[in-house]
Motif scaffolding. Structure first.
Motif, PDB file in Angstrom:
ATOM      1  N   ARG A 297       0.694  -1.268   0.220  1.00  0.00           N
ATOM      2  CA  ARG A 297       0.070  -0.183  -0.061  1.00  0.00           C
ATOM      3  C   ARG A 297       0.937   1.469   0.401  1.00  0.00           C
ATOM      4  NH1 ARG A 297      -0.526  -2.255   5.153  1.00  0.00           N
ATOM      5  NH2 ARG A 297       0.654  -0.713   6.956  1.00  0.00           N
TER       6      ARG A 297
ATOM      7  N   ARG B 215      -6.739   4.207  11.994  1.00  0.00           N
ATOM      8  CA  ARG B 215      -5.675   5.122  10.725  1.00  0.00           C
ATOM      9  C   ARG B 215      -3.776   4.845  11.533  1.00  0.00           C
ATOM     10  NH1 ARG B 215      -5.195  10.020  10.586  1.00  0.00           N
ATOM     11  NH2 ARG B 215      -4.875  10.594   8.782  1.00  0.00           N
TER      12      ARG B 215
ATOM     13  N   LEU C 189      -6.673  -1.619   9.366  1.00  0.00           N
ATOM     14  CA  LEU C 189      -6.608  -0.199   8.417  1.00  0.00           C
ATOM     15  C   LEU C 189      -7.670   0.054   8.090  1.00  0.00           C
ATOM     16  CD1 LEU C 189      -2.795  -0.277   7.435  1.00  0.00           C
ATOM     17  CD2 LEU C 189      -4.112   1.558   8.653  1.00  0.00           C
ATOM     18  N   ASP C 190      -8.031  -1.950   7.710  1.00  0.00           N
ATOM     19  CA  ASP C 190      -9.066  -2.051   6.735  1.00  0.00           C
ATOM     20  C   ASP C 190     -10.763  -1.900   7.323  1.00  0.00           C
ATOM     21  OD1 ASP C 190      -7.941  -2.502   4.158  1.00  0.00           O
ATOM     22  OD2 ASP C 190      -8.285  -4.530   3.900  1.00  0.00           O
ATOM     23  N   HIS C 191     -10.408  -2.103   8.833  1.00  0.00           N
ATOM     24  CA  HIS C 191     -11.516  -1.810  10.041  1.00  0.00           C
ATOM     25  C   HIS C 191     -11.392   0.361  10.124  1.00  0.00           C
ATOM     26  CE1 HIS C 191     -12.559  -5.946   9.949  1.00  0.00           C
ATOM     27  NE2 HIS C 191     -12.949  -5.767  10.814  1.00  0.00           N
ATOM     28  N   GLY C 192     -10.585   0.725   9.206  1.00  0.00           N
ATOM     29  CA  GLY C 192     -11.011   2.105   9.677  1.00  0.00           C
ATOM     30  C   GLY C 192     -10.282   3.101  10.703  1.00  0.00           C
TER      31      GLY C 192
ATOM     32  N   TYR D 297      -8.829 -13.723  13.585  1.00  0.00           N
ATOM     33  CA  TYR D 297      -8.514 -13.042  12.273  1.00  0.00           C
ATOM     34  C   TYR D 297      -6.899 -13.039  12.591  1.00  0.00           C
ATOM     35  CZ  TYR D 297      -6.278 -11.600   8.017  1.00  0.00           C
ATOM     36  OH  TYR D 297      -5.315 -11.271   7.525  1.00  0.00           O
TER      37      TYR D 297
ATOM     38  N   LYS E 287      -0.293  -8.282   6.861  1.00  0.00           N
ATOM     39  CA  LYS E 287      -1.263  -8.401   7.013  1.00  0.00           C
ATOM     40  C   LYS E 287      -2.621  -8.151   8.071  1.00  0.00           C
ATOM     41  CE  LYS E 287      -0.598 -12.806   4.306  1.00  0.00           C
ATOM     42  NZ  LYS E 287      -0.993 -14.329   3.591  1.00  0.00           N
TER      43      LYS E 287
ATOM     44  N   GLU F 102      -2.021  -5.628  10.450  1.00  0.00           N
ATOM     45  CA  GLU F 102      -1.607  -4.203  10.480  1.00  0.00           C
ATOM     46  C   GLU F 102      -2.951  -3.639   8.859  1.00  0.00           C
ATOM     47  OE1 GLU F 102       2.388  -2.869  11.839  1.00  0.00           O
ATOM     48  OE2 GLU F 102       1.736  -1.790  10.342  1.00  0.00           O
ATOM     49  N   GLN F 103      -2.780  -4.159   8.035  1.00  0.00           N
ATOM     50  CA  GLN F 103      -4.172  -4.043   7.152  1.00  0.00           C
ATOM     51  C   GLN F 103      -5.649  -4.669   7.765  1.00  0.00           C
ATOM     52  OE1 GLN F 103      -2.757  -2.402   4.248  1.00  0.00           O
ATOM     53  NE2 GLN F 103      -5.294  -2.621   4.134  1.00  0.00           N
ATOM     54  N   PHE F 104      -5.597  -5.013   7.652  1.00  0.00           N
ATOM     55  CA  PHE F 104      -6.604  -5.249   8.629  1.00  0.00           C
ATOM     56  C   PHE F 104      -7.937  -4.785   9.580  1.00  0.00           C
ATOM     57  CE2 PHE F 104      -9.696  -8.139  11.573  1.00  0.00           C
ATOM     58  CZ  PHE F 104     -10.302  -8.798  10.929  1.00  0.00           C
TER      59      PHE F 104
END
Length: 267
Positions: free
Chosen positions: A58, A207, A202-205, A242, A196, A198-200
């Motif tokens: 990203r 920041r 981030l995908d949950h909003g 997860y 993965k 951290e991306q999870f």
């Protein structure tokens, strides 16, 4: 000096350079430095971005999009830290080993293209923490224009906002290798787990996120402002479930929240 006096000093210092390679990660500091340098020097500036397992996809995509949008010359290199002798053992000077290899590669590019100087984006606040990478900056005679202009992180954010840069309020980021306690072995697989995880989040909003790898335990750091959002039973169950699929039997929330250099607290 006030904010705009520092900005004028930065531009004056940059204008004195014949040509410049900038180590560009796409973060707040290097994006601001690159934009300022390009405004002053135009095509005499080359952005160089290093790809590795420690650098999330990203972040790379954002760096590429920025240079394309602003018509900035951009070169991508492979700089796999795990291949550097001693790096995967995660010594306290890990960052030095990484930066040393990075600047060796950028120096080679600069020589091949006849570019006179190399610069990086550390700011004056970086002098207040343990930063072994700055030793490599000094050894390779890499310029630090933001530090030379005495610019702080908040001042860089303010100027970035004035310049309408998308990074003005971007959360702070450090390479994924910084998520491991010193002395704990760093591997490709562990880096992927952290990425993965951290991306999870981030995908949950969320920041401002860090997932620190402590063997069987994932220690989550989020900003104090987002702490209340995390304290939701369904969300915590989802995160824990997860993370377990990634290889973390246990997940913990750090009650102190996110702070820069938390792994240095044990030094």
């Amino acid at each position: 000096m006030d904010l705009h006096e520092k900005f004028e000093l930065l531009k004056k210092n940059l204008s004195a350079l014949d040509s410049l390679c900038i180590a560009f990660s796409g973060g707040v500091d290097s994006t601001f430095l690159l934009k300022a340098a390009h405004d002053v020097l135009g095509d005499k500036v080359l952005a160089v971005t290093a790809r590795s397992f420690s650098y999330p996809e990203r972040e790379f995509k954002e760096a590429v999009e920025f240079t394309k949008k602003h018509g900035i010359l951009h070169e991508v290199i492979l700089s796999e830290e795990l291949d550097v002798e001693g790096f995967s053992d995660n010594p306290a000077n890990r960052c030095y080993l990484c930066k040393n290899e990075l600047f060796e590669k950028i120096d080679k590019i600069a020589k091949e293209k006849g570019i006179a100087y190399i610069a990086e984006g550390s700011n004056i606040d970086d002098l207040g923490d343990y930063r072994p990478g700055l030793t490599a900056v000094s050894e390779h005679k890499v310029l630090s224009p933001l530090r030379e202009a005495q610019l702080t992180k908040e001042e860089i954010r303010s100027l970035s906002k004035e310049l309408d840069l998308p990074t003005w309020n971007k959360p702070a980021f450090a390479c994924l290798s910084s998520r491991f306690p010193y002395g704990q072995k760093i591997t490709k697989e562990k880096l992927e787990m952290v990425d993965k995880a951290e991306q999870f989040l981030l995908d949950h909003g969320f920041r401002q996120v860090r997932v620190r790898h402590h063997g069987d335990i994932a220690r989550i750091e989020i900003s104090q402002a987002e702490m209340e959002k995390f304290l939701n039973l369904e969300l915590m169950k989802e995160v824990g479930g997860y993370f377990k699929t990634l290889g973390f039997p246990y997940t913990a929330l750090d009650l102190k929240g996110y702070r820069t250099g938390s792994m240095n607290e044990t030094l």
